[in-house]
Design a protein around this motif. Structure first.
Motif, short mmCIF file in Angstrom:
data_model
loop_
_atom_site.label_atom_id
_atom_site.label_comp_id
_atom_site.label_asym_id
_atom_site.label_seq_id
_atom_site.Cartn_x
_atom_site.Cartn_y
_atom_site.Cartn_z
N SER A 37 36.50 134.97 93.54
CA SER A 37 36.77 134.38 94.74
C SER A 37 35.61 133.37 95.11
N MET A 38 36.07 132.37 95.99
CA MET A 38 35.21 131.05 96.19
C MET A 38 34.37 131.57 97.52
N ILE A 39 33.22 131.33 97.55
CA ILE A 39 32.30 131.54 98.70
C ILE A 39 31.62 130.08 99.22
N GLU A 40 31.77 129.71 100.30
CA GLU A 40 31.40 128.37 100.58
C GLU A 40 30.48 128.31 101.77
N ASN A 41 29.54 127.52 101.71
CA ASN A 41 28.56 127.24 102.76
C ASN A 41 27.80 128.54 103.14
N ILE A 42 27.14 128.91 102.15
CA ILE A 42 26.35 130.17 102.39
C ILE A 42 25.12 129.80 102.98
N GLN A 43 24.85 130.60 104.05
CA GLN A 43 23.55 130.61 104.92
C GLN A 43 22.95 131.89 105.12
N VAL A 44 21.59 132.10 104.76
CA VAL A 44 21.29 133.54 104.76
C VAL A 44 19.77 133.51 105.37
N LYS A 45 19.61 134.60 106.28
CA LYS A 45 18.28 134.82 106.87
C LYS A 45 17.74 135.61 106.25
N PHE A 46 16.35 135.87 105.57
CA PHE A 46 15.77 136.96 105.15
C PHE A 46 14.38 137.04 105.94
N GLU A 47 14.10 138.33 106.15
CA GLU A 47 12.75 138.81 106.73
C GLU A 47 12.26 140.13 105.78
N LYS A 48 10.97 139.79 105.42
CA LYS A 48 10.47 140.65 104.62
C LYS A 48 11.17 141.07 103.37
N GLY A 49 11.85 140.30 102.91
CA GLY A 49 12.52 140.07 101.40
C GLY A 49 14.01 140.55 101.85
N ARG A 50 14.06 141.06 103.01
CA ARG A 50 15.59 141.58 103.04
C ARG A 50 16.74 140.51 103.79
N ILE A 51 17.85 140.35 103.43
CA ILE A 51 18.54 139.65 104.11
C ILE A 51 19.13 140.35 105.49
N VAL A 52 19.04 139.71 106.40
CA VAL A 52 19.19 140.21 107.92
C VAL A 52 20.22 139.52 108.43
#
Lengths: 420, 420
Positions: free
Chosen positions: B285-300
């Motif tokens: 699968s293609m995943i595009e324009n990923i934006q991720v926010k981390f807090e204390k190591g964990r994706i929130v």
């Protein structure tokens, strides 16, 4: 220009027959259960049929189909470049894995169709050692198959190299098309409903085996050109033919085509001389004009006009390799015999003629044999070996008598056909 | 007319480069030992390169090469026809077998080159479950690889479907030729002696990793478009790059190409927002324009303009799937980056840009980590998960600072290039 390797047949008629063959293989031959896993092996040349079978398997509810493809060019590269000492090595991890798959409930389908003469020009010592290592590594998994603990079957795909051997005077495309035609015909893929045809055929083979079981012959006596041979049957032997219910509860017909009824001979009771009526393709080598002399079940002399060294190495595999583990009766009128073709492949050639096999016996051909220890099976006369190699001794000139418990000879086959 | 599947390039120049790639893969990348067994995996489309590698392996003294071919058409047939409940099932027996092979001394070579978008239109639930089942089944074997207990490497083969994705405006033959050219160039297959070139390149990567280890940074700070992110490093982390001596004593360079130095981040010390700079091809699968926010190591928080559901399922695999297990630095001037191409394949795209990976950490990137228990590794901050998925965050606009133990920020990369 298409290379032999890329050569395929792309007509709608051919596609339809491939679909039918795949459907019969999965539903009648293998008897795949819904939710069952499937382990397949195939030559890369058999890819078009392999894909059709994968499709039918998933349509029948397979949970997962894993196809282990074999590339003959890579096998040749091994013989060309690998160090000599490496030929005692086999992929034990893979065969153990296959055994684990069978134990966890998987079914097993093999597509045969490699080049029967692939290794004809390789060093027989390397070929012999490689096969011995492979047989040894595969043995635990193979036992689950010979004991019919799982449902399994074998079907064939035409391939360029194989068809060139069968039809050496034809152009490659013509040879391939002729071979497919021969496979479809002998595998009873004809008409709109080959499935029903197969169910009928299966019933007839079972009826023939039942009649043989009622006779309780103690031995068979063979007479024909170059053959004068008496073969004792194992104590409590069972004749089988057609389908069988495997230990996992699934009904399968293990060979497609199949025209034989077969049983377990007594490993110590074979005497006389037998002459093969067809060449034998063994691990990529051709063995021709085999003549063997037995005494008390044991081969004491062996001759072949071609491939004698390979044959000698074969029977030296272990003590059981020079004794018999199977006896099978096939009428000379079988479709394979009537095709007039030599396939150079046991799946077909053994169904063209009565045959015997060196090596491992099928424990299911001894009453309650599947529950017996090796020692108990041996006491009944069932042979034990790393190998199982069929060779053809039947023809339109072979007569076979059944010898009753009291020593009376009853005519069983005359000129290769059933007497009754 | 050649179908895409039959399409191959048959020039002598191409054959020569394939030979060189295969030779470098076996002798430099894999470091195959004489007498060692080799387990390979490849897509059927990669057959021409696979055969070249088999040849080089035997020439280098391999005892046996087993290639497990994967047919993408058969995978598609599974998604089309197999029962829904079957997607939780994997070929555990095969993965256990591969693990047994590694334990018995085999090396491992993977040819990557499947269709990156093979499963793009399939049900994400099935894709996710099938991948989870497969990851779980392969885990014990994969651990031997992530712990570098055996020598292993990955190389790429151009394939019709992959080249069509990379060069959508070209005719199939042209696209395939362009992709091969890109693979040869970025994999440093050039001139008469690519082997020496690779040895030189390997030395430079090792020198860069040594310099990073001398710095003992406690964290890295990333600033760029859509990225403002601080990533703590694991206690006793080790930077690695280029080759490594595996537990079985053989020196290997596990990725070809490789342009990165990499280490283990602290699983509890990632804070801020990161924006991917390239699309991610994940399990077809293609995943595009990923934006991720981390807090204390964990994706929130997680966003993607395409493939968000696949990404969400991925990070739901287990607790470790939403934490980081790898940090890698790659200069924007790397050959892959300079090619200007997006390969839609991690092996290449991760070597075009600095990146981070969700999931499993490499224990070899923690001092004495290969001898530690899971608990000991976790105490150092090394992450644990069924998955390991790299995604690209570097670009010509990214600045990275190293944060020293005393909290001082030192410029490490500016506009994507090393400062010193």
């Amino acid at each position: 220009m298409a290379t032999a390797e890329q050569m395929t047949i792309a007509t709608a008629e051919h596609e339809h027959k491939l679909d039918q063959l795949a459907e019969v293989a999965i539903n009648v031959g293998l008897g795949l259960a819904k939710g069952q896993e499937l382990v397949m092996t195939a030559s890369l040349d058999a890819l078009p049929l392999a894909r059709k079978i994968v499709e039918q398997a998933y349509k029948a509810g397979a949970s997962l189909v894993t196809v282990l493809y074999n590339d003959e060019q890579e096998t040749k590269l091994r013989y060309k470049y690998a160090p000599d000492e490496s030929f005692d090595h086999a992929a034990a991890w893979l065969y153990e894995g296959m055994g684990a798959a069978y134990k966890s409930g998987a079914a097993r389908l093999a597509i045969t169709g490699g080049n029967p003469a692939l290794l004809a020009n390789e060093d027989p010592d390397k070929v012999g050692r490689a096969n011995r290592a492979q047989s040894k590594a595969y043995r635990p998994a193979l036992e689950l198959i010979t004991r019919h603990e799982i449902n399994w079957t074998i079907v064939a795909a035409a391939t360029p190299a194989w068809s060139a051997l069968m039809f050496p005077n034809d152009e490659p495309e013509v040879a391939l098309a002729k071979q497919w035609e021969a496979i479809f015909k002998t595998t009873r893929i004809a008409g709109d409903d080959p499935t029903s045809g197969w169910r009928e055929h299966d019933k007839k083979l079972i009826a023939r085996a039942t009649r043989m079981n009622e006779k309780r012959y103690s031995a068979l006596k063979y007479k024909g050109p170059g053959t004068d041979f008496t073969l004792g049957l194992a104590d409590d032997h069972v004749w089988m033919g057609g389908g069988t219910t495997a230990g996992n509860g699934n009904y399968c017909i293990p060979n497609m085509p199949t025209e034989e009824v077969f049983s377990t001979p007594h490993k110590d009771r074979a005497d006389g001389v037998v002459t093969a009526t067809k060449p034998l393709s063994l691990y990529g080598s051709m063995i021709e004009n085999i003549q063997v002399k037995f005494e008390k079940g044991r081969i004491v002399e062996v001759h072949a006009s071609k491939g004698q060294e390979v044959l000698e190495r074969l029977i030296d595999t272990d003590e059981g390799a020079r004794r018999l583990g199977e006896v099978a009766l096939v009428p000379h009128s079988s479709p394979i015999s009537q095709s007039g073709l030599t396939f150079f492949n046991t799946l077909f050639d053994e169904n063209a003629a009565s045959h015997i096999a060196l090596g491992q016996a099928y424990s299911s051909c001894v009453k309650d044999g599947d529950k017996m220890s090796k020692e108990e099976l041996a006491a009944k006369g069932a042979n034990d070996s790393l190998i199982h190699v069929d060779w053809m001794i039947g023809s339109g000139e072979l007569d076979i008598d059944g010898i009753t418990a009291t020593g009376t000879a009853e005519p069983l086959m005359r000129k290769g056909e059933w007497v009754e």
